[in-house]
Design a protein around this motif. Structure first.
Motif, mmCIF file in Angstrom:
data_model
loop_
_atom_site.group_PDB
_atom_site.id
_atom_site.type_symbol
_atom_site.label_atom_id
_atom_site.label_comp_id
_atom_site.label_asym_id
_atom_site.label_seq_id
_atom_site.Cartn_x
_atom_site.Cartn_y
_atom_site.Cartn_z
ATOM 1 N N CYS A 26 -76.481 -27.375 54.686
ATOM 2 C CA CYS A 26 -76.676 -27.136 56.131
ATOM 3 C C CYS A 26 -76.396 -25.692 56.532
ATOM 4 N N ASN A 27 -75.948 -24.873 55.561
ATOM 5 C CA ASN A 27 -75.699 -23.456 55.847
ATOM 6 C C ASN A 27 -74.626 -23.275 56.927
ATOM 7 N N CYS A 28 -73.552 -24.060 56.833
ATOM 8 C CA CYS A 28 -72.478 -24.018 57.838
ATOM 9 C C CYS A 28 -71.193 -23.441 57.254
ATOM 10 N N HIS A 29 -70.261 -23.133 58.145
ATOM 11 C CA HIS A 29 -69.052 -22.420 57.724
ATOM 12 C C HIS A 29 -67.918 -22.689 58.707
ATOM 13 N N VAL A 30 -66.690 -22.867 58.170
ATOM 14 C CA VAL A 30 -65.490 -23.092 58.983
ATOM 15 C C VAL A 30 -64.435 -22.084 58.540
ATOM 16 N N SER A 31 -63.842 -21.363 59.503
ATOM 17 C CA SER A 31 -62.822 -20.374 59.093
ATOM 18 C C SER A 31 -61.806 -20.153 60.199
ATOM 19 N N TRP A 32 -60.733 -19.422 59.863
ATOM 20 C CA TRP A 32 -59.698 -19.089 60.854
ATOM 21 C C TRP A 32 -60.292 -18.297 62.014
ATOM 22 N N SER A 33 -61.305 -17.474 61.709
ATOM 23 C CA SER A 33 -61.826 -16.571 62.738
ATOM 24 C C SER A 33 -63.088 -17.120 63.402
ATOM 25 N N GLY A 34 -63.266 -18.430 63.313
ATOM 26 C CA GLY A 34 -64.415 -19.041 63.989
ATOM 27 C C GLY A 34 -65.266 -19.873 63.048
ATOM 28 N N ASP A 35 -66.090 -20.721 63.625
ATOM 29 C CA ASP A 35 -66.973 -21.599 62.850
ATOM 30 C C ASP A 35 -68.425 -21.236 63.126
ATOM 31 N N GLN A 36 -69.269 -21.583 62.165
ATOM 32 C CA GLN A 36 -70.721 -21.458 62.360
ATOM 33 C C GLN A 36 -71.271 -22.827 61.995
ATOM 34 N N LEU A 37 -71.543 -23.631 63.013
ATOM 35 C CA LEU A 37 -71.869 -25.038 62.781
ATOM 36 C C LEU A 37 -73.211 -25.437 63.404
ATOM 37 N N ASP A 38 -74.235 -24.620 63.153
ATOM 38 C CA ASP A 38 -75.590 -24.994 63.588
ATOM 39 C C ASP A 38 -76.152 -25.989 62.565
ATOM 40 N N VAL A 39 -75.783 -27.249 62.718
ATOM 41 C CA VAL A 39 -76.183 -28.273 61.740
ATOM 42 C C VAL A 39 -77.648 -28.646 61.974
ATOM 43 N N PRO A 40 -78.487 -28.562 60.920
ATOM 44 C CA PRO A 40 -79.922 -28.888 61.097
ATOM 45 C C PRO A 40 -80.110 -30.343 61.544
ATOM 46 N N ARG A 41 -81.208 -30.590 62.267
ATOM 47 C CA ARG A 41 -81.599 -31.930 62.703
ATOM 48 C C ARG A 41 -82.945 -32.258 62.113
ATOM 49 N N PRO A 42 -83.179 -33.348 61.426
ATOM 50 C CA PRO A 42 -82.165 -34.270 60.919
ATOM 51 C C PRO A 42 -81.368 -33.616 59.784
#
Length: 751
Positions: free
Chosen positions: A107-123
């Motif tokens: 899904c090309n996502c990322h979670v970190s102390w300095s912020g998240d990038q959570l543009d999860v594809p649909r579907p």
């Protein structure tokens, strides 16, 4: 009985002893999740709700401990017909790690102390067949005894909740759980007969508790208010409940022998040693009292304390204590050292017969003159093999397993230390990290049982922690260039080649320190007390940093809404200005040496009146670089103004003087907005002013005289009572672009 049958009986007895000592816990199997499979599954579902909101319902979670038949964690993911992801794993941590692996690589996502990038594809992207991720490492350990002072000291529950979620996503199953222990110590000391003032004379302030616990110092920054104990105890209950709900095995504190002076009043015959001073402190705050582990009182206090710990906190049978942290033992006799570890361990098993002692291996590195093979082996062999786990704390740079025959048979965890003092600044040892754990696995007769991350401070260089935690689930080293290109893609949710190229440049330079024995204290003159003899060395070519900076600035306009990118734009620009500060410092020192006043005024003027104010404005524009947040969190624990002032002093002192008179000056330096303006820039201003005056008057520059004057500036910052912004100010892109247009040509010229 014949001679022969006596001989056979002796063999049987020896064999039984061998089995008891070596085979009772050969795989540390009793260290396992207490929570039921169902409740671990529920914990993961709740984590996904916090992380993904209503998209979390697209994941079906199941925990089934029988999925692993060898106590090594595993997770399997598959797509369902209606585009959901079904994830099943051997425990909650394994499932969370498997899902994060899917979020990263599908899904090309990322979670970190300095912020998240959570543009999860649909579907949700489909998994073909079964995606199975598993680990070769029984334990994935996290935190350092110092992290509780340098990073998490002022955390509230929401911040702890976020961190424990991060641990689960990154595969951590053996976290240190040290919060709230002073509340229990207070009860133990009262039960022994100490009065309240003797207890208050012992505990340090909140920002220095890590070193109070290790017997390095007492009293400084105290006394600890009763409300602090209540608060921390409340937090610890929640922390432990949440960690255990994921199937983690929290490591609890045990007794090391460090005692308040008041114990001598109650037990005048006790065998107590008063240690020498620690780290430039005098004996009013250091020279701790240490009870000899062979004294019966040690067992009494140690078991009294541990029974309190187990009663209040429950237990997962693993405890940490460090007997000689940065302190030389009174004797190097192997028999003495074995007796010490035997006695420390006995104080654990008296309360918990299944106890495992987790020990930091830092002492073997920090005092190599004392800890020779015979001494190391003696200390380790005082505990039955398999009943102690040693943290090879700084293994990416100073592995100890390799010259101790794998800790002479005791299990160990290969750890990346990465950071000292929570310092700002890019740093990494990616090549060493990428190969180290695999070398440790292949080492002859290796007793490796896990991988760990043991930073003194966190919330910087998130890329290092993502890579390290991922390596615990890899069969072989990664292709670093490919790995970091994908990291850039998911951190920003962008496929721009220039961002991947920027990160490849950073990975090949500032993140790949190969200098032998290098310790990552931020050595930059920017964050140290000015003098004419400062460390200007670097382990990388700044040209690579400047190229990466240019690429990131060029990509900025379309990405400023991404919190992760916003943070990294500030961070890379900060790193460049840190390098340029060194360059201007060298100009200042050369101009003074050659008695060239115009050059001194030019270089000093640019640094003090432009570069540092610009850096302060830049840092103030991002939430991750605000002094105000650190101070506000500290004050938020207070019940009244007196407590607020105490916590404020603790928070400011740790970052700067680290002691009443600068005993560990700037060890915990931070490049933060507010601190840059009122602390670092003030020192540099005074330094340049002093040098100009010396050239004007023909007087020589005297460092001692300057130190006395600058100490007033440093102390002044601690007590200035100024409120600093807790919300970002200014347009980051405009500030960074202005800095780039001004300083990029300068930077290239100075290569």
């Amino acid at each position: 009985m014949s001679h022969r049958s006596g001989y056979s009986l002796t063999l049987v007895v020896l064999f039984c002893l061998f089995v008891t000592a070596f085979c009772k816990f050969p795989t540390l199997d009793h260290l396992k999740p207490k929570a039921s499979d169902k409740s671990q599954g529920r914990a993961v579902v709740e984590l996904l709700k916090r992380l993904l909101g209503n998209r979390s319902t697209e994941f079906i979670v199941s925990v089934n401990r029988s999925l692993s038949n060898d106590s090594l964690d595993v997770c399997e993911l598959r797509s369902t017909r209606n585009n959901k992801i079904y994830a099943t794993g051997s425990n909650g941590v394994a499932v969370a790690t498997g899902i994060y692996n899917y979020l990263k690589y599908f899904c090309n996502c990322h979670v970190s102390w300095s912020g998240d990038q959570l543009d999860v594809p649909r579907p949700l992207p489909r998994v073909t067949g079964v995606l199975r991720i598993n680990t070769q490492h029984r334990f994935r350990y996290y935190q350092n005894v110092c992290t509780f002072s340098y990073s998490s000291v002022w955390w509230d529950w929401p911040r702890w909740e976020r961190e424990i979620d991060w641990m689960a996503l990154n595969g951590i199953n053996l976290p240190l759980a040290f919060t709230g222990q002073e509340a229990l110590w207070q009860e133990v000391y009262r039960a022994l007969g100490l009065n309240q003032s003797e207890i208050e004379e012992f505990f340090s302030g909140p920002a220095f508790l890590a070193w109070n616990r290790m017997g390095n110092l007492f009293k400084f920054g105290g006394p600890l208010p009763q409300s602090w104990h209540v608060n921390q105890l409340f937090l610890q209950f929640k922390i432990l409940e949440r960690m255990r709900s994921f199937g983690m095995i929290p490591v609890l504190p045990a007794f090391s022998g460090n005692i308040p002076a008041g114990i001598l009043r109650l037990f005048p015959e006790a065998n107590v040693t008063r240690l020498g001073p620690w780290a430039h402190f005098n004996c009013s705050y250091s020279c701790s009292y240490v009870l000899d582990p062979r004294d019966p009182l040690f067992l009494q206090i140690g078991s009294l304390y541990l029974s309190q710990v187990v009663k209040q906190f429950g237990t997962d049978h693993i405890y940490n204590t460090d007997t000689f942290n940065e302190m030389t033992p009174p004797s190097s006799d192997p028999a003495y050292l074995s007796a010490v570890s035997r006695s420390v361990f006995a104080s654990m098993t008296a309360v918990d017969p299944q106890a495992i002692w987790l020990m930091q291996g830092w002492l073997f590195f920090s005092d190599t003159a004392f800890w020779k093979p015979a001494q190391i082996q003696a200390l380790l062999h005082g505990v039955p093999l398999g009943r102690m786990i040693v943290l090879d704390l700084f293994a990416e740079t100073e592995p100890i397993f390799s010259y101790t025959e794998s800790f002479y048979g005791q299990p160990f965890i290969w750890c990346m230390l990465q950071n000292f003092g929570g310092n700002s600044g890019f740093f990494g040892t990616v090549e060493s990290m990428n190969s180290g754990p695999f070398k440790a696995l292949q080492f002859p007769n290796s007793t490796l049982v896990g991988i760990g991350m043991t930073p003194e401070g966190i919330e910087q260089n998130p890329v290092m922690y993502e890579l390290m935690s991922e390596l615990a689930w890899r069969k072989e080293p990664v292709n670093l260039s490919k790995w970091v290109s994908l990291y850039a893609m998911r951190r920003y949710g962008s496929t721009q080649d220039s961002l991947a190229a920027a990160w490849r440049l950073l990975f090949a330079s500032v993140y790949n320190c190969t200098v032998p024995h290098y310790k990552n204290h931020n050595h930059s003159p920017l964050v140290h007390r000015p003098s004419l003899h400062m460390n200007a060395d670097r382990w990388y070519d700044p040209a690579d940093l400047y190229k990466a900076w240019k690429l990131i600035i060029e990509a900025a306009p379309s990405l400023m809404s991404k919190e992760t990118f916003h943070c990294d734009l500030v961070d890379v620009t900060r790193q460049v200005l840190q390098v340029l500060t060194t360059s201007f410092y060298q100009d200042i020192a050369d101009a003074f040496k050659n008695q060239k006043l115009p050059e001194l005024l030019t270089a000093g003027g640019v640094l003090v009146y432009d570069l540092l104010p610009e850096l302060n404005r830049l840092l103030n524009s991002d939430r991750n670089f605000l002094l105000g947040t650190w101070l506000e969190r500290a004050r938020s624990f207070a019940l009244d103004e007196k407590e607020a002032q105490l916590y404020d002093m603790n928070a400011r002192n740790q970052l700067t003087l680290w002691g009443p008179s600068g005993e560990i000056l700037d060890y915990a330096s931070k490049e933060w907005g507010g601190l840059m303006e009122d602390y670092y820039a003030q020192r540099w201003g005074l330094f340049v002013e002093t040098l100009v005056e010396c050239l004007h008057t023909g007087r020589p520059y005297k460092q001692d005289t300057f130190n006395q004057a600058v100490f007033q500036v440093e102390k002044g910052f601690i007590y200035n009572a100024r409120k600093y912004p807790t919300k970002p100010q200014g347009d980051t892109y405009e500030i960074a672009r202005r800095i780039f247009l001004k300083y990029y040509p300068q930077a290239l010229k100075r290569l």
